[in-house]
Design a protein around this motif. Structure first.
Motif, PDB file in Angstrom:
ATOM      1  N   GLY A  56     119.532  49.851 -46.834  1.00 55.80           N
ATOM      2  CA  GLY A  56     118.746  49.085 -47.776  1.00 55.80           C
ATOM      3  C   GLY A  56     119.445  49.024 -49.123  1.00 55.80           C
ATOM      4  N   GLY A  57     118.680  49.114 -50.192  1.00 56.62           N
ATOM      5  CA  GLY A  57     119.258  49.024 -51.535  1.00 56.62           C
ATOM      6  C   GLY A  57     119.278  50.340 -52.276  1.00 56.62           C
ATOM      7  N   TYR A  58     119.335  51.469 -51.551  1.00 55.44           N
ATOM      8  CA  TYR A  58     119.335  52.776 -52.223  1.00 55.44           C
ATOM      9  C   TYR A  58     120.575  52.903 -53.094  1.00 55.44           C
ATOM     10  CZ  TYR A  58     119.042  57.850 -52.820  1.00 55.44           C
ATOM     11  OH  TYR A  58     118.953  59.119 -53.350  1.00 55.44           O
ATOM     12  N   GLN A  59     120.370  53.274 -54.386  1.00 56.18           N
ATOM     13  CA  GLN A  59     121.483  53.351 -55.327  1.00 56.18           C
ATOM     14  C   GLN A  59     121.718  54.759 -55.864  1.00 56.18           C
ATOM     15  OE1 GLN A  59     123.570  50.786 -56.106  1.00 56.18           O
ATOM     16  NE2 GLN A  59     122.444  49.683 -54.522  1.00 56.18           N
ATOM     17  N   GLY A  60     120.902  55.725 -55.479  1.00 58.87           N
ATOM     18  CA  GLY A  60     121.024  57.074 -56.036  1.00 58.87           C
ATOM     19  C   GLY A  60     122.044  57.933 -55.318  1.00 58.87           C
ATOM     20  N   TYR A  61     121.899  59.251 -55.508  1.00 56.05           N
ATOM     21  CA  TYR A  61     122.879  60.203 -54.973  1.00 56.05           C
ATOM     22  C   TYR A  61     122.200  61.399 -54.302  1.00 56.05           C
ATOM     23  CZ  TYR A  61     125.780  57.491 -58.155  1.00 56.05           C
ATOM     24  OH  TYR A  61     126.411  56.450 -58.797  1.00 56.05           O
ATOM     25  N   GLY A  62     120.925  61.262 -53.966  1.00 52.25           N
ATOM     26  CA  GLY A  62     120.222  62.374 -53.343  1.00 52.25           C
ATOM     27  C   GLY A  62     120.007  63.542 -54.275  1.00 52.25           C
ATOM     28  N   ALA A  63     119.685  63.247 -55.545  1.00 49.64           N
ATOM     29  CA  ALA A  63     119.597  64.304 -56.556  1.00 49.64           C
ATOM     30  C   ALA A  63     118.575  65.365 -56.195  1.00 49.64           C
ATOM     31  CB  ALA A  63     119.258  63.696 -57.917  1.00 49.64           C
ATOM     32  N   GLU A 112     117.193  54.237 -47.702  1.00 46.46           N
ATOM     33  CA  GLU A 112     117.390  55.642 -47.349  1.00 46.46           C
ATOM     34  C   GLU A 112     118.799  56.092 -47.703  1.00 46.46           C
ATOM     35  OE1 GLU A 112     114.598  56.537 -43.501  1.00 46.46           O
ATOM     36  OE2 GLU A 112     116.526  55.562 -43.113  1.00 46.46           O
ATOM     37  N   PHE A 113     118.950  57.412 -47.840  1.00 49.07           N
ATOM     38  CA  PHE A 113     120.241  58.025 -48.145  1.00 49.07           C
ATOM     39  C   PHE A 113     120.343  59.290 -47.312  1.00 49.07           C
ATOM     40  CE2 PHE A 113     122.997  60.710 -50.953  1.00 49.07           C
ATOM     41  CZ  PHE A 113     124.109  59.893 -50.987  1.00 49.07           C
ATOM     42  N   ASP A 130     120.435  70.093 -36.998  1.00 46.71           N
ATOM     43  CA  ASP A 130     121.578  70.602 -36.245  1.00 46.71           C
ATOM     44  C   ASP A 130     122.894  70.330 -36.962  1.00 46.71           C
ATOM     45  OD1 ASP A 130     122.988  71.634 -33.910  1.00 46.71           O
ATOM     46  OD2 ASP A 130     123.489  69.539 -33.495  1.00 46.71           O
ATOM     47  N   LEU A 131     122.991  69.187 -37.617  1.00 50.48           N
ATOM     48  CA  LEU A 131     124.241  68.790 -38.268  1.00 50.48           C
ATOM     49  C   LEU A 131     124.270  69.091 -39.764  1.00 50.48           C
ATOM     50  CD1 LEU A 131     124.653  65.346 -36.470  1.00 50.48           C
ATOM     51  CD2 LEU A 131     126.016  67.416 -36.061  1.00 50.48           C
ATOM     52  N   GLY A 132     123.170  69.600 -40.324  1.00 49.85           N
ATOM     53  CA  GLY A 132     123.132  69.882 -41.755  1.00 49.85           C
ATOM     54  C   GLY A 132     123.091  68.625 -42.603  1.00 49.85           C
ATOM     55  N   ILE A 133     122.424  67.578 -42.104  1.00 43.80           N
ATOM     56  CA  ILE A 133     122.329  66.318 -42.840  1.00 43.80           C
ATOM     57  C   ILE A 133     121.080  66.342 -43.721  1.00 43.80           C
ATOM     58  CG2 ILE A 133     122.033  63.824 -42.628  1.00 43.80           C
ATOM     59  CD1 ILE A 133     123.592  63.968 -39.990  1.00 43.80           C
ATOM     60  N   LEU A 134     121.272  66.036 -44.998  1.00 42.59           N
ATOM     61  CA  LEU A 134     120.185  65.962 -45.974  1.00 42.59           C
ATOM     62  C   LEU A 134     119.675  64.522 -46.064  1.00 42.59           C
ATOM     63  CD1 LEU A 134     122.086  68.089 -48.593  1.00 42.59           C
ATOM     64  CD2 LEU A 134     120.100  68.891 -47.325  1.00 42.59           C
ATOM     65  N   TYR A 135     118.432  64.388 -46.547  1.00 47.04           N
ATOM     66  CA  TYR A 135     117.792  63.074 -46.513  1.00 47.04           C
ATOM     67  C   TYR A 135     117.071  62.802 -47.827  1.00 47.04           C
ATOM     68  CZ  TYR A 135     114.474  59.408 -45.056  1.00 47.04           C
ATOM     69  OH  TYR A 135     113.744  58.246 -44.952  1.00 47.04           O
ATOM     70  N   ASP A 136     117.148  61.533 -48.274  1.00 46.22           N
ATOM     71  CA  ASP A 136     116.366  61.087 -49.421  1.00 46.22           C
ATOM     72  C   ASP A 136     116.037  59.617 -49.208  1.00 46.22           C
ATOM     73  OD1 ASP A 136     115.093  61.232 -51.893  1.00 46.22           O
ATOM     74  OD2 ASP A 136     116.884  60.631 -53.003  1.00 46.22           O
ATOM     75  N   ARG A 137     114.989  59.163 -49.855  1.00 49.45           N
ATOM     76  CA  ARG A 137     114.678  57.738 -49.797  1.00 49.45           C
ATOM     77  C   ARG A 137     113.913  57.343 -51.047  1.00 49.45           C
ATOM     78  NH1 ARG A 137     110.295  57.765 -44.842  1.00 49.45           N
ATOM     79  NH2 ARG A 137     108.404  58.249 -46.037  1.00 49.45           N
TER      80      ARG A 137
END
Length: 609
Positions: free
Chosen positions: A580-587, A559-560, A547-554
């Motif tokens: 947590g310790g997620y350091q990426g950018y949702g590539a 999580e991101f 509904d909000l257009g939120i993307l997800y990665d983990r």
């Protein structure tokens, strides 16, 4: 040590290359034969031009396919060499590069190769010229530096030495430690190049993908250190074959080249630069526009409020948590549409950061200052983005915020909820899209000048090609920059930049943006079907994200979650939540985001925003 560069490393005619090399600050130059052959200048003219520019001619190159050949071919090769010696005397060059042969007529006979190279050195010495023998990585019989040295040692002639080339050595995986066993006086020349680590034919790798030291994956500094320990005292010279550099402006490429040598000398322990003052966070991001009203509306929807105005410049400060955005309407000489033009970074030693930047050839940004303005040093990155070295609201240093006058608090409607869970905490990262020819230069600049650490380069799918991306960040993650090259900048009306804002509750933050009417980038339903297939989401949570257009990665650390605003001019914002310790950018979500942005910008009808 002396610095030098091969003319083949730069674009343009020989006269322009020489000017660019001298202007950048090099001491000398290698004249690549094809550059001379294509020039209207005579060898004497080139010699005088170099002298006028203060450049020494350190090497003439290349002389190919000479050694270990039958007698009749040797006679022709010696005649060819004599003509080159005549040209070199006219140029005023006294060192000739001879590459190991790739000719089918050559034979695998080290004794014959040594005998013929000794004969060549005899002929050269009569002209006051020396021979530097180099092993090509694809040489027919001689392809390693230690093999080339054994032949030079066997020839035993004072005018014959070896040339060490970092690409030819490191691309074959040879151990440069062995260089230390070569007498320093027999290392006649040192050519340097880096390259990305690739699995491909070494000749094609060499001809198209070399880059300046520090821009690739080779440990060039260790090789240089080994040569110096052996006693090498000649110049550090760059020889880089690169398709991008051949198309980019020679002046900027030459500056980038010299910067790479300065950093290489530092890494190899040969010189000392002002130590990097690694930034700890973002002080501000500055947006400029002739009309800032669309940006004001967007910032308001994100929860920012104007808190201060500069005492004499047309600049407003908007704040939320530790995130600060400057809105600047002083756009004289700049594009009128909204753009991200400057970034302030927090550092414990702003003056030292500025000294290092200047020592590494970063252009100082001229500033108009009133007598009581806080000192604020800034330099320009290769893409023109200005970086300011700041110490914000600290008792031991004047703060740039002291140049601003506070504005009265702006009232909110009584019925509006406080929205603390939706609050932006700080700037998480900033993404800067680079000119197509400056990606490697930008990576070296941000690492060398700012002291940031680089991740590996990624290629991300875009509807019109591939986006090349690399993140650079401080060790603690306080400053994160994402450097991108888009495949078709004109398709988007320019190079887009964006600011990512960290929040502790992205769902609440996204709802606030939508409730205030700004709109978020719509994401196709297909993405959420795939997300559910991969992660088996709780249906209610998945529906909220969709509904909000939120993307997800983990990943294994955390999580991101992230979502995007519509684009205003060349700028958009991203809301991010890290757990947590997620350091990426949702590539892995980049392809979906890029496709959605293209569709949102070019679809008919009114914008969803």
């Amino acid at each position: 040590m002396r610095t030098s560069i091969a003319t083949v490393s730069l674009s343009g005619p020989l006269s322009e290359k020489l000017t660019a090399v001298a202007t950048a600050g090099f001491d000398g130059v290698e004249i690549f034969e094809n550059d001379l052959l294509g020039a209207p200048l005579s060898p004497e003219d080139v010699r005088l031009r170099c002298a006028d520019l203060g450049l020494g001619i350190d090497l003439y190159q290349p002389f190919r396919d000479f050694e270990a050949v039958p007698a009749e071919l040797l006679a022709r090769n010696l005649r060819r060499a004599e003509r080159k010696f005549d040209v070199m005397e006219r140029l005023g060059a006294d060192l000739l590069l001879v590459c190991s042969s790739v000719a089918p007529e050559s034979v695998d006979d080290d004794a014959l190769a040594a005998e013929q190279l000794r004969l060549l050195a005899d002929r050269a010495a009569a002209h006051g010229i020396r021979i530097a023998y180099e092993a090509l990585a694809w040489g027919r019989h001689v392809s390693t530096y230690d093999h080339a040295w054994r032949i030079v040692e066997q020839a035993d002639h004072p005018a014959l030495g070896t040339c060490l080339d970092s690409f030819h050595i490191l691309s074959r995986g040879s151990d440069p430690k062995g260089i230390e066993s070569i007498p320093g006086e027999k290392i006649f020349f040192l050519q340097l190049a880096d390259a990305p680590l690739m699995a491909m034919d070494v000749l094609q790798w060499s001809r198209h993908y070399r880059c300046f030291p520090g821009q690739g994956g080779f440990d060039v500094a260790s090789l240089v250190a080994a040569a110096v320990r052996a006693g090498y005292q000649g110049p550090l010279s760059l020889e880089v074959f690169n398709d991008v550099f051949r198309q980019a402006g020679a002046a900027s490429t030459a500056v980038d080249a010299l910067r790479s040598l300065l950093l290489l000398e530092e890494a190899a322990g040969l010189s000392t630069l002002p130590a990097a003052a690694v930034p700890s966070g973002f002080a501000f991001a500055e947006l400029t526009a002739a009309d800032t009203e669309p940006l004001r509306t967007l910032l308001d929807s994100l929860g920012f409020a104007p808190t201060a105005r500069h005492t004499w410049k047309p600049v407003e400060l908007w704040e939320q948590g530790q995130a600060r955005i400057l809105l600047n309407t002083g756009v004289s000489g700049r594009r009128q549409e909204p753009a991200l033009t400057a970034v302030g970074v927090e550092t414990a030693a702003p003056e030292r950061a500025a000294r290092r930047a200047e020592a590494l050839l970063a252009p100082v940004v001229p500033r108009r200052r009133a007598p009581r303005d806080a000192p604020l040093d800034a330099v320009a990155a290769p893409d023109g983005t200005e970086f300011f070295f700041c110490r914000t609201r600290q008792p031991d240093h004047p703060s740039w915020t002291g140049d601003f006058t506070a504005l009265p608090p702006r009232a909110r409607p009584a019925e509006e909820p406080p929205g603390q869970s939706a609050a932006v905490r700080h700037i998480d990262h900033i993404a800067l899209t680079q000119p197509w020819h400056q990606f490697d230069e930008a990576s070296l600049f941000h690492r060398g000048v700012l002291g940031l650490e680089a991740d590996g380069s990624l290629e991300l799918a875009d509807p019109y090609g591939l986006v090349r991306s690399r993140a650079v960040a401080s060790p603690d993650g306080g400053v994160r920059l994402v450097l991108n090259i888009a495949p078709a900048p004109d398709a988007q009306g320019g190079r887009l930049q964006h600011i990512a804002l960290a929040t502790g509750d992205i769902v609440a933050a996204a709802r606030r943006v939508r409730e205030r009417g700004a709109g978020l980038l719509p994401i196709p339903a297909n993405y959420y079907d795939d997300l559910d297939a991969r992660h088996a989401f709780d249906p209610e949570r998945l529906a909220t994200l969709a509904d909000l257009g939120i993307l997800y990665d983990r990943d294994e650390n955390g999580e991101f979650l992230h979502c995007y605003t519509a684009t205003v001019g060349r700028v958009f914002f991203e809301l991010v939540q890290r757990t947590g310790g997620y350091q990426g950018y949702g590539a892995q979500n980049a392809a979906v985001r890029l496709a959605a942005q293209h569709l949102n910008q070019h679809q008919p009808g009114p914008s969803p925003a």
